[in-house]
Structure formats: structure tokens, C-alpha cells
Design an enzyme around this catalytic site. Sequence first.
Site, PDB file in Angstrom:
ATOM      1  CE  LYS A  22       5.608 -12.257  -5.882  1.00 52.47           C
ATOM      2  NZ  LYS A  22       4.389 -11.439  -5.890  1.00 52.47           N
ATOM      3  CG  ASN A  23       4.415 -10.874  -2.204  1.00 50.28           C
ATOM      4  OD1 ASN A  23       4.659 -10.491  -3.348  1.00 50.28           O
ATOM      5  ND2 ASN A  23       3.586 -11.866  -1.945  1.00 50.28           N
ATOM      6  NE  ARG A  94      -4.243  -7.061  -8.459  1.00 53.39           N
ATOM      7  CZ  ARG A  94      -5.269  -6.380  -8.950  1.00 53.39           C
ATOM      8  NH1 ARG A  94      -5.575  -6.506 -10.206  1.00 53.39           N
ATOM      9  NH2 ARG A  94      -5.968  -5.576  -8.208  1.00 53.39           N
ATOM     10  CB  CYS A 118      -6.029 -10.407 -10.845  1.00 48.44           C
ATOM     11  SG  CYS A 118      -4.902 -11.636 -10.188  1.00 48.44           S
ATOM     12  NE  ARG A 123      -4.952  -9.525  -6.184  1.00 48.59           N
ATOM     13  CZ  ARG A 123      -3.664  -9.853  -6.310  1.00 48.59           C
ATOM     14  NH1 ARG A 123      -3.277 -10.560  -7.349  1.00 48.59           N
ATOM     15  NH2 ARG A 123      -2.790  -9.473  -5.411  1.00 48.59           N
ATOM     16  N   PRO A 124     -10.103  -5.360  -6.127  1.00 45.95           N
ATOM     17  CG  PRO A 124     -11.904  -4.854  -4.740  1.00 45.95           C
ATOM     18  CD  PRO A 124     -11.169  -6.017  -5.366  1.00 45.95           C
ATOM     19  CB  ILE A 125      -6.957  -0.541  -5.336  1.00 51.25           C
ATOM     20  CG1 ILE A 125      -7.459   0.411  -6.420  1.00 51.25           C
ATOM     21  CG2 ILE A 125      -6.053  -1.618  -5.918  1.00 51.25           C
ATOM     22  CD1 ILE A 125      -6.357   1.315  -6.989  1.00 51.25           C
ATOM     23  CG  ASP A 126     -12.503  -1.176  -1.992  1.00 48.73           C
ATOM     24  OD1 ASP A 126     -13.156  -1.242  -0.935  1.00 48.73           O
ATOM     25  OD2 ASP A 126     -11.830  -2.130  -2.432  1.00 48.73           O
ATOM     26  CD  GLN A 127     -11.293  -1.101   2.436  1.00 47.40           C
ATOM     27  OE1 GLN A 127     -10.957  -0.655   3.531  1.00 47.40           O
ATOM     28  NE2 GLN A 127     -12.500  -0.908   1.910  1.00 47.40           N
ATOM     29  CG  ASP A 308       0.281 -15.725  -1.770  1.00 46.35           C
ATOM     30  OD1 ASP A 308       0.984 -14.744  -1.468  1.00 46.35           O
ATOM     31  OD2 ASP A 308      -0.832 -15.619  -2.324  1.00 46.35           O
ATOM     32  CB  VAL A 330      -7.565 -14.666   0.884  1.00 44.84           C
ATOM     33  CG1 VAL A 330      -6.933 -13.309   0.507  1.00 44.84           C
ATOM     34  CG2 VAL A 330      -7.234 -15.017   2.335  1.00 44.84           C
ATOM     35  NE  ARG A 400       3.929 -11.489 -12.282  1.00 50.04           N
ATOM     36  CZ  ARG A 400       2.777 -10.894 -12.058  1.00 50.04           C
ATOM     37  NH1 ARG A 400       1.699 -11.344 -12.644  1.00 50.04           N
ATOM     38  NH2 ARG A 400       2.705  -9.873 -11.222  1.00 50.04           N
TER      39      ARG A 400
HETATM   40  C1  EPZ Z   1      -0.823  -9.428  -1.392  1.00 49.73           C
HETATM   41  O1  EPZ Z   1      -1.712  -9.016  -2.441  1.00 49.73           O
HETATM   42  C2  EPZ Z   1       0.217 -10.325  -2.058  1.00 49.73           C
HETATM   43  N1  EPZ Z   1       0.912  -9.570  -3.078  1.00 49.73           N
HETATM   44  C3  EPZ Z   1      -0.477 -11.535  -2.685  1.00 49.73           C
HETATM   45  O2  EPZ Z   1       0.518 -12.420  -3.196  1.00 49.73           O
HETATM   46  C4  EPZ Z   1      -1.241 -12.283  -1.606  1.00 49.73           C
HETATM   47  O3  EPZ Z   1      -1.984 -13.318  -2.197  1.00 49.73           O
HETATM   48  C5  EPZ Z   1      -2.219 -11.328  -0.886  1.00 49.73           C
HETATM   49  O4  EPZ Z   1      -1.520 -10.183  -0.387  1.00 49.73           O
HETATM   50  C6  EPZ Z   1      -2.914 -11.998   0.286  1.00 49.73           C
HETATM   51  O5  EPZ Z   1      -1.990 -12.517   1.177  1.00 49.73           O
HETATM   52  C7  EPZ Z   1       1.885  -8.697  -2.695  1.00 49.73           C
HETATM   53  O6  EPZ Z   1       2.176  -8.486  -1.542  1.00 49.73           O
HETATM   54  C8  EPZ Z   1       2.590  -7.972  -3.792  1.00 49.73           C
HETATM   55  P1  EPZ Z   1      -4.928  -8.059  -0.388  1.00 49.73           P
HETATM   56  P2  EPZ Z   1      -2.766  -7.845  -2.190  1.00 49.73           P
HETATM   57  O7  EPZ Z   1      -5.132  -6.630  -0.692  1.00 49.73           O
HETATM   58  O8  EPZ Z   1      -2.216  -6.865  -1.237  1.00 49.73           O
HETATM   59  C9  EPZ Z   1      -9.603  -7.661  -1.138  1.00 49.73           C
HETATM   60  C10 EPZ Z   1       1.631 -13.771  -4.753  1.00 49.73           C
HETATM   61  O9  EPZ Z   1       1.303 -14.900  -5.168  1.00 49.73           O
HETATM   62  N2  EPZ Z   1      -9.358  -6.201  -1.274  1.00 49.73           N
HETATM   63  O10 EPZ Z   1      -4.437  -8.407   0.971  1.00 49.73           O
HETATM   64  O11 EPZ Z   1      -3.213  -7.395  -3.516  1.00 49.73           O
HETATM   65  C11 EPZ Z   1      -8.943  -8.465  -2.260  1.00 49.73           C
HETATM   66  O12 EPZ Z   1      -9.732  -8.500  -3.407  1.00 49.73           O
HETATM   67  C12 EPZ Z   1       0.545 -12.696  -4.603  1.00 49.73           C
HETATM   68  O13 EPZ Z   1       2.772 -13.449  -4.443  1.00 49.73           O
HETATM   69  C13 EPZ Z   1     -10.427  -5.355  -1.433  1.00 49.73           C
HETATM   70  O14 EPZ Z   1     -11.580  -5.784  -1.495  1.00 49.73           O
HETATM   71  O15 EPZ Z   1      -3.947  -8.669  -1.490  1.00 49.73           O
HETATM   72  C14 EPZ Z   1      -8.773  -9.831  -1.612  1.00 49.73           C
HETATM   73  O16 EPZ Z   1      -9.938 -10.569  -1.732  1.00 49.73           O
HETATM   74  C15 EPZ Z   1      -0.761 -13.100  -5.190  1.00 49.73           C
HETATM   75  N3  EPZ Z   1     -10.180  -4.017  -1.532  1.00 49.73           N
HETATM   76  C16 EPZ Z   1      -8.495  -9.460  -0.160  1.00 49.73           C
HETATM   77  O17 EPZ Z   1      -8.958  -8.137   0.039  1.00 49.73           O
HETATM   78  C17 EPZ Z   1      -8.911  -3.501  -1.479  1.00 49.73           C
HETATM   79  O18 EPZ Z   1      -8.736  -2.281  -1.596  1.00 49.73           O
HETATM   80  C18 EPZ Z   1      -7.014  -9.533   0.243  1.00 49.73           C
HETATM   81  O19 EPZ Z   1      -6.283  -8.838  -0.737  1.00 49.73           O
HETATM   82  C19 EPZ Z   1      -7.836  -4.381  -1.317  1.00 49.73           C
HETATM   83  C20 EPZ Z   1      -8.082  -5.732  -1.206  1.00 49.73           C
END
Ligand code: EPZ
Length: 421
Positions: A22-23, A94, A118, A123-127, A308, A330, A400
Amino acid sequence: MDKMVVEGGVPLAGTVTVSGAKNAALPIVAAALLAEGDHVVRNVPDLADVRTMGRLLTHMACEVGRGQDRRTVTVRVPRTVKPEAPYDLVRTMRASVVVLGPLVARWGQARVSLPGGCAIGARPIDQHLKGLAALGAELTLQHGYVEARAPRGRLQGATFVFDGQTVTGTENVMMAAALAEGRTLLGNCAREPEVVDLAEALNGMGARVQGAGTAEIRIEGVERLRPLSHAVIPDRIEAGTLLVAGALPGNDVTVKGCELSHLEALLEKLQQAGASIAPVAGGLRVVGGGRPRPADVKTAPFPGFPTDMQAQMMVLLALADGSSVVTETVFENRYMHVLELRRLGADISVDGKVAVVKGVPTLSGAPVMASDLRASAALVLAGLAAQGTTEVRRVYHLDRGYERLEEKLVPLGARIRRVAA
Ligand code: EPZ
């Protein structure tokens, strides 16, 4: 709303095959937005989230189809798209945010709803936004939407270091940089296999991405890309979930189609917990044997132990002959499943990021409620191990990310069925 009814205490035995990831499928299908024409993505799981991505692209005026095999997704991207991802679709998934990079890079503008809250964390998207801004995108947040545009019509290559490793953040900026003018250097990147698979798909479109899978990714921007033709990697989290099922006491399961190198951190913990694991042709055989041993688990970005898999692994540790310490590093709120596992008789205490799991000899079936995708998988596993009947409600969470999980478990001897609640 369906629920899953599980009659537990039945040993599982046999072979099961893993679907596509999926991912990996989600960002790869979104990458179609980077090029006009007919795209083909193979080995795509038939999941609710993939269908949501299809609806998103359809909203943008693309034509999305599924092959007869139900595993191939085709996307026809027209000369002009409607570069918008509406709230009603983004709030259901998301990961929709990964259309932002391709849209602003290819079409010079994008209007993408901010993903809401969530269950597992803020889960912000600032990065994502900082990375795109580094490539020259102008970004404003208005009425719950990110409005992005490339002021010079095209993004510019740049050097950007992520403050923290982010999977979809790395994917978004990597896709945008593929069409930027000049060279981009990304630092502190996520190293997940799904990031590598996306880079390979992009290179198949004519992109020039190097270093995916390491902390540093180099991208030489190109003028244009050609349509996708790519087969998605196997789903390591689905594989991991099935391997935990095999590691439960008395079980003997062979998981086919999984990629060993994607699973090392999990396999190490399953062996610590006493499961015997052997490579077989095209997969892995896991035998649970007697009562599991305790094992301490700390989640981390790849190649660390996947967050996960934390909930599913907790089920095995809940039956161990001793105590285990689980540390979730995480996400800040990924223990929703603990309250439900306690309803099945587990002895787990949580203090912030740390959960102490005191193993109990048996679990007993009960009605439980799923809160998110991986929590729901853990509750199904717990139901399989528990004595009596477990009813897992809100299985829409499960759908999902798992392709009809019950149809994969029944051939292993599981007594599980989906019931309209
Ligand atoms: C991906 O989510 C996966 N989803 C998630 O799987 C998985 O849990 C996660 O990576 C970690 O491995 C998909 O690939 C679609 P991150 P993502 O950005 O990219 C923080 C599942 O069950 N962060 O790597 O959204 C964030 O809050 C799902 O299949 C910021 O602070 O995760 C978290 O604490 C759930 N700012 C950490 O980083 C940002 O801009 C890692 O999140 C982005 C992230």
C-alpha cells in the site's frame, strides 16, 4: 459497518501470499501526475486507500482504471489537469498529500487540503512544505488548504535537509525535484523500501534519482518524464502481520512473496521471542512453538523496527513468559490498541512512549473496537490467539491496508468471518 468475528484457539498452518505494498502503491500512482499519457502500475493491492487515490486523480480529470487481474492500475493523465485535492477526499486518507509535489512540479500550481488530525499522532506536514519551499515553491495556507505555485513556472534544484525523517515528506520532495531545474540534494531522508520503490518508478519514467535508501538522495532534474510502467514491491507490513500470526503459539505459517531484506528488524525480534524462522523457496516459514519469550522492542525509522508492526508484535509479547518493554518513538499516540488488548485479558501498562507488557498464559475473547489500521490487525491476531469469540468492530480501518485479510487467514485454518454489524 462490518465487524470481524474470530473463534480463537485454533492452530494456524499453511501458506499465504503477500499482496503489493500500500505505502509504495500510493505515492507511485500519484507520480503519474508528473507526466501526460497512459500509465500502468502493476501488483497494486485492491484496498480502500488505493481506491481513494484513484478518486483523487479522477477529480483532477485523470482516467483511472483497474485491469481484469484486479492488480493493475491504469491512469490516463490528460494535457491539463485540475490541480486540486479536495478536503472530502484528503480527510479520508492523509497520504493524499503526496499529490502536492507532483502537481506543483508538473503543473506549476496546486491546491491541496491540509490533512486533518489522526488517531496515532499530530502528523504535521511542515517538512513537506519546507522542502517544496526550498525548491522555490510559494506556499500559502488558506481556508484549510495549501495553495502552492512555482513562480518561475518551474521549480529550482536546491539542497534541503529534513529536520526529521519523514517517509511521505521525502517522497513528495523527491517527486517535485525530479522535474526541477538543476540538481537537488536531500539530506536526512527516510530510507524505507517504499521510498526506494518510488525512486525506481521515477527512474523508469526517465528521472535521475540516486541514493534512495540512504540518508542522502541526489536528483538531477529533467525537462519532462514519460508514463509509468512499474510493478510495486510486496507489502512488508502485511507480511509482518502474517509472520506474527505464524509466531503465535502452536502455529506454522509460510509467507510467500515477501522480501527478506525489508523484514530484518522484525525477524530478529520474532526470533528473540522464540519463533523459529527459516527461508523457503519464495518466502519465509515461521513456527510459533510453545509460549513466546519476552523481548524489548523500540520502534524507529527504517531499517529500525517498524512502528506499523508495533501493535501486532505487542500481541505476541502479551502471551510471553515474562515482561517486555515496548517503546514507540515515531508517533506520539500509538497505543490505542492497549485498552482493547486489556479487554482480552492482556496485562499492559503505558507511560508516555513506553509500554510494559507483562505476559499472560492466555487471552479470552471479547468484543473490541479498532481505532486505526494497524491496531485493527493486532486485534484480529489477538482474537486468533484468544480462547472463545472476539468481535472486532470498525473493520473499515483494516480494509484500508489489508486486502480481505480474512480470506487469507481462513485457508490457514482460522475461524474468522466478516459480518455486517
Ligand atoms: C508513512 O506515514 C506511512 N504511510 C505510515 O504508515 C507509517 O507509519 C509512517 O510512514 C512511518 O513509518 C504511508 O507511507 C502512506 P512520517 P508518514 O512522515 O509519511 C513527523 C500505515 O499504517 N513529521 O514518516 O505520514 C510525524 O508526525 C501508515 O500504513 C513531522 O513532524 O509518516 C511522525 O511523528 C500509518 N513533520 C514522524 O515525523 C512532517 O512534515 C514520522 O512521520 C512529517 C512528519
